[in-house]
Design a protein around this motif. Structure first.
Motif, PDB file in Angstrom:
ATOM      1  N   ARG A  79      70.291  41.511  51.305  1.00  0.00           N
ATOM      2  CA  ARG A  79      71.290  42.586  51.322  1.00  0.00           C
ATOM      3  C   ARG A  79      71.148  43.469  52.560  1.00  0.00           C
ATOM      4  O   ARG A  79      72.138  43.998  53.076  1.00  0.00           O
ATOM      5  CB  ARG A  79      71.184  43.401  50.037  1.00  0.00           C
ATOM      6  N   GLU A  80      69.920  43.613  53.049  1.00  0.00           N
ATOM      7  CA  GLU A  80      69.714  44.362  54.295  1.00  0.00           C
ATOM      8  C   GLU A  80      70.348  43.607  55.463  1.00  0.00           C
ATOM      9  O   GLU A  80      70.941  44.217  56.365  1.00  0.00           O
ATOM     10  CB  GLU A  80      68.228  44.569  54.537  1.00  0.00           C
ATOM     11  N   ALA A  81      70.227  42.280  55.464  1.00  0.00           N
ATOM     12  CA  ALA A  81      70.860  41.471  56.512  1.00  0.00           C
ATOM     13  C   ALA A  81      72.373  41.600  56.447  1.00  0.00           C
ATOM     14  O   ALA A  81      73.036  41.721  57.488  1.00  0.00           O
ATOM     15  CB  ALA A  81      70.442  40.007  56.362  1.00  0.00           C
ATOM     16  N   VAL A  82      72.934  41.602  55.235  1.00  0.00           N
ATOM     17  CA  VAL A  82      74.387  41.780  55.082  1.00  0.00           C
ATOM     18  C   VAL A  82      74.798  43.158  55.567  1.00  0.00           C
ATOM     19  O   VAL A  82      75.819  43.310  56.253  1.00  0.00           O
ATOM     20  CB  VAL A  82      74.794  41.561  53.605  1.00  0.00           C
ATOM     21  N   ARG A  83      74.024  44.165  55.220  1.00  0.00           N
ATOM     22  CA  ARG A  83      74.346  45.534  55.642  1.00  0.00           C
ATOM     23  C   ARG A  83      74.344  45.673  57.154  1.00  0.00           C
ATOM     24  O   ARG A  83      75.224  46.323  57.736  1.00  0.00           O
ATOM     25  CB  ARG A  83      73.349  46.520  55.020  1.00  0.00           C
ATOM     26  N   ARG A  84      73.385  45.026  57.800  1.00  0.00           N
ATOM     27  CA  ARG A  84      73.276  45.113  59.256  1.00  0.00           C
ATOM     28  C   ARG A  84      74.157  44.076  59.964  1.00  0.00           C
ATOM     29  O   ARG A  84      74.281  44.120  61.187  1.00  0.00           O
ATOM     30  CB  ARG A  84      71.818  44.893  59.686  1.00  0.00           C
ATOM     31  N   GLU A  85      74.682  43.127  59.208  1.00  0.00           N
ATOM     32  CA  GLU A  85      75.464  42.015  59.753  1.00  0.00           C
ATOM     33  C   GLU A  85      74.642  41.219  60.765  1.00  0.00           C
ATOM     34  O   GLU A  85      75.069  40.934  61.876  1.00  0.00           O
ATOM     35  CB  GLU A  85      76.774  42.508  60.388  1.00  0.00           C
ATOM     36  N   VAL A  86      73.451  40.829  60.317  1.00  0.00           N
ATOM     37  CA  VAL A  86      72.544  40.024  61.142  1.00  0.00           C
ATOM     38  C   VAL A  86      72.019  38.861  60.311  1.00  0.00           C
ATOM     39  O   VAL A  86      72.108  38.874  59.078  1.00  0.00           O
ATOM     40  CB  VAL A  86      71.362  40.866  61.685  1.00  0.00           C
ATOM     41  N   PRO A  87      71.453  37.828  60.937  1.00  0.00           N
ATOM     42  CA  PRO A  87      70.904  36.693  60.184  1.00  0.00           C
ATOM     43  C   PRO A  87      69.651  37.084  59.397  1.00  0.00           C
ATOM     44  O   PRO A  87      68.990  38.074  59.696  1.00  0.00           O
ATOM     45  CB  PRO A  87      70.553  35.676  61.284  1.00  0.00           C
ATOM     46  N   LEU A  88      69.343  36.235  58.411  1.00  0.00           N
ATOM     47  CA  LEU A  88      68.098  36.364  57.659  1.00  0.00           C
ATOM     48  C   LEU A  88      67.216  35.169  57.976  1.00  0.00           C
ATOM     49  O   LEU A  88      67.672  34.023  57.923  1.00  0.00           O
ATOM     50  CB  LEU A  88      68.360  36.420  56.153  1.00  0.00           C
ATOM     51  N   ILE A 124      73.489  30.994  68.434  1.00  0.00           N
ATOM     52  CA  ILE A 124      74.554  29.984  68.339  1.00  0.00           C
ATOM     53  C   ILE A 124      75.322  30.149  67.030  1.00  0.00           C
ATOM     54  O   ILE A 124      76.562  30.145  67.001  1.00  0.00           O
ATOM     55  CB  ILE A 124      73.972  28.565  68.455  1.00  0.00           C
ATOM     56  N   LEU A 125      74.592  30.309  65.922  1.00  0.00           N
ATOM     57  CA  LEU A 125      75.238  30.467  64.620  1.00  0.00           C
ATOM     58  C   LEU A 125      76.036  31.765  64.542  1.00  0.00           C
ATOM     59  O   LEU A 125      77.139  31.796  63.963  1.00  0.00           O
ATOM     60  CB  LEU A 125      74.190  30.419  63.511  1.00  0.00           C
ATOM     61  N   MET A 126      75.527  32.823  65.120  1.00  0.00           N
ATOM     62  CA  MET A 126      76.245  34.095  65.100  1.00  0.00           C
ATOM     63  C   MET A 126      77.474  34.045  66.008  1.00  0.00           C
ATOM     64  O   MET A 126      78.525  34.623  65.671  1.00  0.00           O
ATOM     65  CB  MET A 126      75.314  35.235  65.526  1.00  0.00           C
ATOM     66  N   ASP A 127      77.380  33.362  67.134  1.00  0.00           N
ATOM     67  CA  ASP A 127      78.543  33.214  68.017  1.00  0.00           C
ATOM     68  C   ASP A 127      79.659  32.460  67.294  1.00  0.00           C
ATOM     69  O   ASP A 127      80.842  32.808  67.405  1.00  0.00           O
ATOM     70  CB  ASP A 127      78.160  32.470  69.296  1.00  0.00           C
ATOM     71  N   ALA A 128      79.281  31.414  66.558  1.00  0.00           N
ATOM     72  CA  ALA A 128      80.268  30.646  65.801  1.00  0.00           C
ATOM     73  C   ALA A 128      80.909  31.513  64.725  1.00  0.00           C
ATOM     74  O   ALA A 128      82.120  31.453  64.476  1.00  0.00           O
ATOM     75  CB  ALA A 128      79.606  29.420  65.186  1.00  0.00           C
ATOM     76  N   ARG A 129      80.079  32.333  64.061  1.00  0.00           N
ATOM     77  CA  ARG A 129      80.600  33.236  63.027  1.00  0.00           C
ATOM     78  C   ARG A 129      81.587  34.221  63.625  1.00  0.00           C
ATOM     79  O   ARG A 129      82.689  34.444  63.088  1.00  0.00           O
ATOM     80  CB  ARG A 129      79.447  33.996  62.379  1.00  0.00           C
ATOM     81  N   ASN A 130      81.214  34.850  64.726  1.00  0.00           N
ATOM     82  CA  ASN A 130      82.066  35.867  65.334  1.00  0.00           C
ATOM     83  C   ASN A 130      83.372  35.261  65.871  1.00  0.00           C
ATOM     84  O   ASN A 130      84.443  35.873  65.769  1.00  0.00           O
ATOM     85  CB  ASN A 130      81.316  36.573  66.453  1.00  0.00           C
ATOM     86  N   ALA A 131      83.271  34.050  66.415  1.00  0.00           N
ATOM     87  CA  ALA A 131      84.475  33.376  66.907  1.00  0.00           C
ATOM     88  C   ALA A 131      85.413  33.043  65.761  1.00  0.00           C
ATOM     89  O   ALA A 131      86.638  33.191  65.863  1.00  0.00           O
ATOM     90  CB  ALA A 131      84.093  32.105  67.660  1.00  0.00           C
TER      91      ALA A 131
END
Length: 298
Positions: free
Chosen positions: A158-167, A287-294
């Motif tokens: 939930r902290e990762a979701v709150r910060r919008e970062v990977p776990l 790479i995974l976050m770039d794909a998510r943001n795109a």
């Protein structure tokens, strides 16, 4: 001879007379008991400071077990991170005793490991990539999965979701904590639901399997990552090899349940040495976050 003995007694010995205070410096009481560590593979005695510099990887390549504090320092940039608190849970809800009360076992484990339970959570940058990291400490009751560990995992997700970062999860466990009975087994479902919250937010979940990862942990969050990395030589499985051999009455293949064997069979995506982990994790996460943001932008 008597004069020499009297002189030594008056002056504290010839070494102390030539270098005052040396006796105090080299006192046996001031010498650490753990200055040297034995290599489990070669039997060679290794200087502890050298092992710490090499991140507890021996010259033979053995990745020795490390505690949660060391893991967090090694993985985050400059060893800097923000601790994330885990919720408190009821202690000894079943009033369990196996010859020794569970409360007493908890107290002894906390004193030995220097932490409240097996999980530790930190938030920071991994080679420049923001992430939340949860680490399972095998030195605390074998990293066993109980209510406290389950609550910590949910809090980390939930902290990762709150910060919008990977776990990122570093696993190390011998299985569920028997002193909590069915309540410990329920954590397998609760951690799975927490991972679904990450997936709903399209946030990466990466698992790093360390030695050993077994039991109910392997049957739940340890095998639900988007990517599975493992340290060299890590034992990974549900039941241990001796139990399996005794059950099927057959000799297992060489290296069975070790990280390299599981990579060959497709259960592990990549075996990564400890010094390489920050850069490898950073590349995967970015790479995974770039794909998510795109995808979100589209």
């Amino acid at each position: 001879m008597a004069d020499r003995k009297q002189g030594n007694e008056r002056g504290g010995g010839w070494l102390s007379r030539f270098a005052p205070g040396v006796r105090k410096i080299v006192s046996r009481r001031d010498t650490p008991d753990n200055l040297w560590v034995k290599d489990p593979d070669s039997g060679e005695m290794l200087y502890r400071a050298d092992l710490e510099t090499s991140l507890w990887v021996t010259p033979s390549g053995r990745h020795m077990r490390i505690n949660a504090d060391q893991r967090l320092r090694y993985i985050f940039d400059e060893g800097q991170f923000e601790p994330v608190a885990a919720p408190d849970v009821p202690e000894d809800p079943l009033k369990f005793s196996d010859g020794k009360p569970y409360r007493d076992r908890l107290q002894a484990a906390r004193k030995a490991a220097g932490r409240k339970d097996t999980m530790a959570i930190g938030a920071g940058d991994i080679d420049g990539t923001p992430a939340v990291v949860i680490v399972q400490d095998f030195s605390f009751m074998g990293g066993s999965l109980g209510m406290a560990a389950g609550e910590a995992f949910v809090a980390a997700a939930r902290e990762a979701v709150r910060r919008e970062v990977p776990l990122v999860c570093f696993t190390a466990a011998g299985g569920a904590r028997m002193q909590e009975g069915a309540l410990s087994l329920m954590q397998m479902a609760r951690t799975t639901l927490a991972i679904q919250e990450l997936k709903a937010a399209r946030l990466p979940y990466v698992v790093v399997l360390t030695d050993p990862t077994t039991g109910g942990v392997t049957a739940s969050y340890a095998m639900l990552g988007d990517v599975h990395l493992a340290e060299p030589g890590a034992l990974i499985g549900f039941a241990g090899p001796r139990v399996i051999e005794a059950t099927i009455r057959e000799k297992l293949p060489p290296g069975f349940q070790r990280a390299e064997y599981l990579q060959e069979k497709g259960m592990v995506d990549r075996v990564v040495t400890r010094p390489e982990l920050p850069s490898v994790l950073s590349n995967i996460l970015s790479i995974l976050m770039d794909a998510r943001n795109a995808s979100r932008a589209a």
